[in-house]
Design a protein around this motif. Structure first.
Motif, PDB file in Angstrom:
ATOM      1  N   GLY A 245       0.789  -1.231   0.000  1.00 59.33           N
ATOM      2  CA  GLY A 245       0.000   0.000   0.000  1.00 59.33           C
ATOM      3  C   GLY A 245       0.813   1.267   0.000  1.00 59.33           C
ATOM      4  O   GLY A 245       0.283   2.345   0.312  1.00 59.33           O
ATOM      5  N   MET A 246       2.072   1.199  -0.384  1.00 56.32           N
ATOM      6  CA  MET A 246       2.945   2.375  -0.368  1.00 56.32           C
ATOM      7  C   MET A 246       3.002   3.104  -1.702  1.00 56.32           C
ATOM      8  O   MET A 246       3.504   4.226  -1.769  1.00 56.32           O
ATOM      9  CB  MET A 246       4.360   1.972   0.026  1.00 56.32           C
TER      10      MET A 246
ATOM     11  N   HIS B 298       4.152 -12.203   4.443  1.00 58.23           N
ATOM     12  CA  HIS B 298       3.408 -11.352   5.376  1.00 58.23           C
ATOM     13  C   HIS B 298       3.813  -9.891   5.280  1.00 58.23           C
ATOM     14  O   HIS B 298       3.184  -9.039   5.895  1.00 58.23           O
ATOM     15  CB  HIS B 298       3.603 -11.824   6.819  1.00 58.23           C
ATOM     16  N   GLY B 299       4.859  -9.598   4.561  1.00 57.66           N
ATOM     17  CA  GLY B 299       5.301  -8.222   4.420  1.00 57.66           C
ATOM     18  C   GLY B 299       6.172  -7.750   5.564  1.00 57.66           C
ATOM     19  O   GLY B 299       6.396  -8.449   6.551  1.00 57.66           O
ATOM     20  N   VAL B 300       6.655  -6.520   5.427  1.00 56.52           N
ATOM     21  CA  VAL B 300       7.540  -5.901   6.415  1.00 56.52           C
ATOM     22  C   VAL B 300       6.734  -5.082   7.415  1.00 56.52           C
ATOM     23  O   VAL B 300       6.908  -5.195   8.629  1.00 56.52           O
ATOM     24  CB  VAL B 300       8.594  -5.007   5.725  1.00 56.52           C
ATOM     25  N   GLY B 301       5.831  -4.240   6.904  1.00 55.47           N
ATOM     26  CA  GLY B 301       5.011  -3.399   7.764  1.00 55.47           C
ATOM     27  C   GLY B 301       5.855  -2.596   8.733  1.00 55.47           C
ATOM     28  O   GLY B 301       6.848  -1.965   8.353  1.00 55.47           O
ATOM     29  N   VAL B 302       5.469  -2.627   9.996  1.00 61.47           N
ATOM     30  CA  VAL B 302       6.285  -2.010  11.054  1.00 61.47           C
ATOM     31  C   VAL B 302       7.089  -3.071  11.783  1.00 61.47           C
ATOM     32  O   VAL B 302       8.107  -2.769  12.407  1.00 61.47           O
ATOM     33  CB  VAL B 302       5.411  -1.237  12.058  1.00 61.47           C
ATOM     34  N   GLU B 303       6.663  -4.315  11.701  1.00 63.04           N
ATOM     35  CA  GLU B 303       7.258  -5.394  12.476  1.00 63.04           C
ATOM     36  C   GLU B 303       8.727  -5.637  12.129  1.00 63.04           C
ATOM     37  O   GLU B 303       9.560  -5.851  12.999  1.00 63.04           O
ATOM     38  CB  GLU B 303       6.453  -6.678  12.248  1.00 63.04           C
TER      39      GLU B 303
ATOM     40  N   LYS C   7       5.162  12.983  -2.299  1.00 65.54           N
ATOM     41  CA  LYS C   7       5.013  13.560  -0.960  1.00 65.54           C
ATOM     42  C   LYS C   7       5.204  12.534   0.167  1.00 65.54           C
ATOM     43  O   LYS C   7       5.276  12.907   1.338  1.00 65.54           O
ATOM     44  CB  LYS C   7       3.633  14.197  -0.812  1.00 65.54           C
ATOM     45  N   GLY C   8       5.239  11.259  -0.186  1.00 68.11           N
ATOM     46  CA  GLY C   8       5.410  10.229   0.831  1.00 68.11           C
ATOM     47  C   GLY C   8       4.235  10.093   1.776  1.00 68.11           C
ATOM     48  O   GLY C   8       4.407   9.834   2.969  1.00 68.11           O
ATOM     49  N   LEU C   9       3.006  10.206   1.247  1.00 68.40           N
ATOM     50  CA  LEU C   9       1.818  10.204   2.096  1.00 68.40           C
ATOM     51  C   LEU C   9       1.133   8.845   2.192  1.00 68.40           C
ATOM     52  O   LEU C   9       0.325   8.625   3.100  1.00 68.40           O
ATOM     53  CB  LEU C   9       0.808  11.235   1.578  1.00 68.40           C
ATOM     54  N   LEU C  10       1.408   7.923   1.260  1.00 72.91           N
ATOM     55  CA  LEU C  10       0.758   6.617   1.295  1.00 72.91           C
ATOM     56  C   LEU C  10       1.500   5.675   2.245  1.00 72.91           C
ATOM     57  O   LEU C  10       2.666   5.331   2.014  1.00 72.91           O
ATOM     58  CB  LEU C  10       0.695   5.999  -0.104  1.00 72.91           C
ATOM     59  N   ASN C  11       0.828   5.273   3.297  1.00 74.80           N
ATOM     60  CA  ASN C  11       1.359   4.320   4.278  1.00 74.80           C
ATOM     61  C   ASN C  11       2.792   4.661   4.697  1.00 74.80           C
ATOM     62  O   ASN C  11       3.680   3.809   4.673  1.00 74.80           O
ATOM     63  CB  ASN C  11       1.312   2.894   3.717  1.00 74.80           C
ATOM     64  N   PRO C  12       3.051   5.881   5.131  1.00 70.96           N
ATOM     65  CA  PRO C  12       4.421   6.273   5.466  1.00 70.96           C
ATOM     66  C   PRO C  12       4.916   5.580   6.734  1.00 70.96           C
ATOM     67  O   PRO C  12       4.130   5.145   7.581  1.00 70.96           O
ATOM     68  CB  PRO C  12       4.300   7.785   5.684  1.00 70.96           C
ATOM     69  N   GLY C  13       6.242   5.481   6.841  1.00 69.74           N
ATOM     70  CA  GLY C  13       6.848   4.890   8.028  1.00 69.74           C
ATOM     71  C   GLY C  13       6.836   3.380   8.052  1.00 69.74           C
ATOM     72  O   GLY C  13       7.167   2.762   9.068  1.00 69.74           O
TER      73      GLY C  13
END
Length: 500
Positions: A216-217, A432-437, A464-470
């Motif tokens: 979703g980035m 499962h992806g990286v996500g925040v984990e 702008k880096g607004l989609l699912n940032p961090g």
């Protein structure tokens, strides 16, 4: 003289002002029932399947039309508001965890199957359609959708695209990437965008391969065209028991080395078989150190020949018992344990954290034995279930989130598994992806220069880096801080890995 406002109060005031600004902007494009911002309404969206980390969004938008999705994105883009797209929330890496100053864009209402074409063997579905619902709708035509994650009864195709989900049959039939023809959606600024084609190939760069698994980035998926395949005439499953984990691991590699590609090849260790057998009574051998589930599908003649070959290899590599499903009910019972591994673990522990690394098949036994030593080191239990055929591990670390020390040890345990997997020639994630984990573990696998290249791809789609940032890609600062923490704690195990 007025007393200074405490920082916490200042932050709350700024948050309230920002929330009011966003609500006012979105009220112009959404009906009142499709906009949530009160605490009791937004709290259910504070996490996905990774419940250890939580954050409430400022606002939740629940659009009902494509025009509304586009308007929400354009409004958020104009206001510089972060947006996190969300499907069913079954993800296990925190990919759908909200941004504390952003909007959660729920796409749950986009749940229509638009078209099933039995001649081209395709289905066009909205992003909120459940994975299993595609196969249920296609069954009348003798077809089904192959990727089958354990959460398929609830997870949505949009989420599958975001994570490049697989499932127990991904060894033979591939991941989401191999079963999707076309994706439609919007960029962060609300521009309609399309990836792939109705044909077998599309002109230009293969951008669909970048979007699938991008968590979703890069874009918001709204519609997916998937491939359907004929249901096999017959499927049978072997349940093989082993009295030693290394024998089971070696048997996995041997099956593939023999030129056999099973429809599914899964492995569970003794703690996991005990948990699922108590839950679903699948008929598992509780005395075994590990069991393998090996499935064959195709014509009756193909299945008989392949079951025979697999059974021979499994016996050769130390199987102490082999049971072959005699009918469809027994086959489904064998798989019911594997499919219910996660809920079964929830019955024996207040919380669990499911890791998702991938290692070469020949290192299966090595990583399981290493995990056993980690259990002693971190004083936490771990039950293992995974896609043995492609080396995708799913260790479930059992802990109590109400105990901060247990959560901390669980995080260290998980990071240790991921770093050890990379040292064995694997990766920090499989499906499962990286996500925040796994952000810190990305610092272990990739150099700062490599992470910057990934940021470059994101900037091309989302300047702008607004989609699912961090999420997903760690910053140089984060990697540097993580590196200093490891050095201070003396926890660098593999000095030959890339280091920040």
């Amino acid at each position: 003289m007025n007393a200074p406002i405490p920082p916490e109060q200042q932050e709350q005031q700024q948050r309230a002002e920002r929330q009011a600004q966003i609500v006012k902007g979105l009220q112009a494009c959404l009906p009142s029932h499709a906009l949530l911002w009160h605490k009791e309404d937004t709290t259910p969206f504070e996490c996905d399947g990774l419940t250890a980390y939580r954050e409430r969004p400022l606002v939740v938008a629940l659009p009902e039309t494509l025009a509304q999705v586009q308007a929400v994105l354009r409004t958020c883009y104009a206001l510089d508001v972060p947006v996190v797209a969300r499907g069913a929330g079954t993800g296990l890496s925190g990919g759908a965890m909200p941004h504390r100053l952003g909007v959660t864009l729920s796409l749950a209402k986009f749940n229509q199957i638009i078209k099933i074409d039995p001649l081209s063997r395709t289905a066009v579905v909205q992003c909120g359609v459940r994975n299993l619902a595609i196969s249920e709708a296609a069954a009348a035509h003798g077809l089904y959708y192959a990727p089958d994650p354990s959460s398929q009864i609830a997870c949505t195709i949009g989420g599958n695209v975001a994570e490049n989900s697989g499932g127990v049959h991904c060894l033979k039939y591939g991941l989401t990437l191999h079963n999707v023809l076309k994706i439609k959606g919007f960029t962060m600024d609300g521009e309609a965008i399309e990836f792939g084609s109705d044909a077998l190939d599309a002109a230009g760069f293969d951008l669909m391969s970048i979007v699938i698994g991008s968590e979703g980035m890069l874009a918001v998926t709204t519609e997916v065209t998937v491939k359907l395949i004929p249901k096999p005439l017959l499927a049978r499953c072997i349940m093989a028991s082993f009295d030693d984990i290394r024998k089971a691991g070696d048997a996995v590699a041997a099956v593939i080395a023999a030129g056999i590609i099973p429809a599914g090849l899964e492995m569970m260790d003794k703690p996991m078989t005990a948990a699922v057998e108590d839950y679903v009574h699948a008929g598992y051998d509780l005395s075994a150190a590990a069991i393998l589930l090996c499935e064959s599908d195709g014509t009756p003649e193909e299945v008989e020949e392949e079951i025979g070959r697999m059974s021979e290899v499994l016996r050769q590599f130390g199987a102490t018992a082999i049971a072959v499903s005699q009918d469809e009910a027994e086959r489904l019972r064998f798989w019911s344990g594997r499919k219910n591994a996660f809920p079964a673990s929830g019955r024996i522990s207040p919380d669990y954290m499911c890791m998702d690394s991938t290692i070469p098949r020949k290192r299966v036994a090595d990583i399981l034995l290493a995990i056993q030593e980690m259990e002693k080191k971190y004083q936490l239990r771990c039950a293992n279930v995974f896609h043995a055929g492609d080396g995708n591990l799913h260790p479930l670390i059992l802990f109590d989130a109400n105990d901060p020390d247990q959560l901390h040890r669980c995080e260290l345990f998980g990071a240790d598994i991921l770093e050890t997997s990379v040292a064995m020639g694997g990766t920090v994630t499989g499906e499962h992806g990286v996500g925040v984990e796994k952000l810190n573990s990305m610092c272990v696998q990739f150099s700062g220069e490599e992470n910057e290249q990934m940021f470059g791809v994101k900037r091309a789609f989302d300047p702008k880096g607004l989609l699912n940032p961090g999420k997903v890609i760690p910053t140089l600062q984060r990697c540097a801080e993580y590196g200093r923490m490891l050095v201070r704690g003396g926890k660098i195990k593999h000095p030959d890995l890339p280091r920040f």
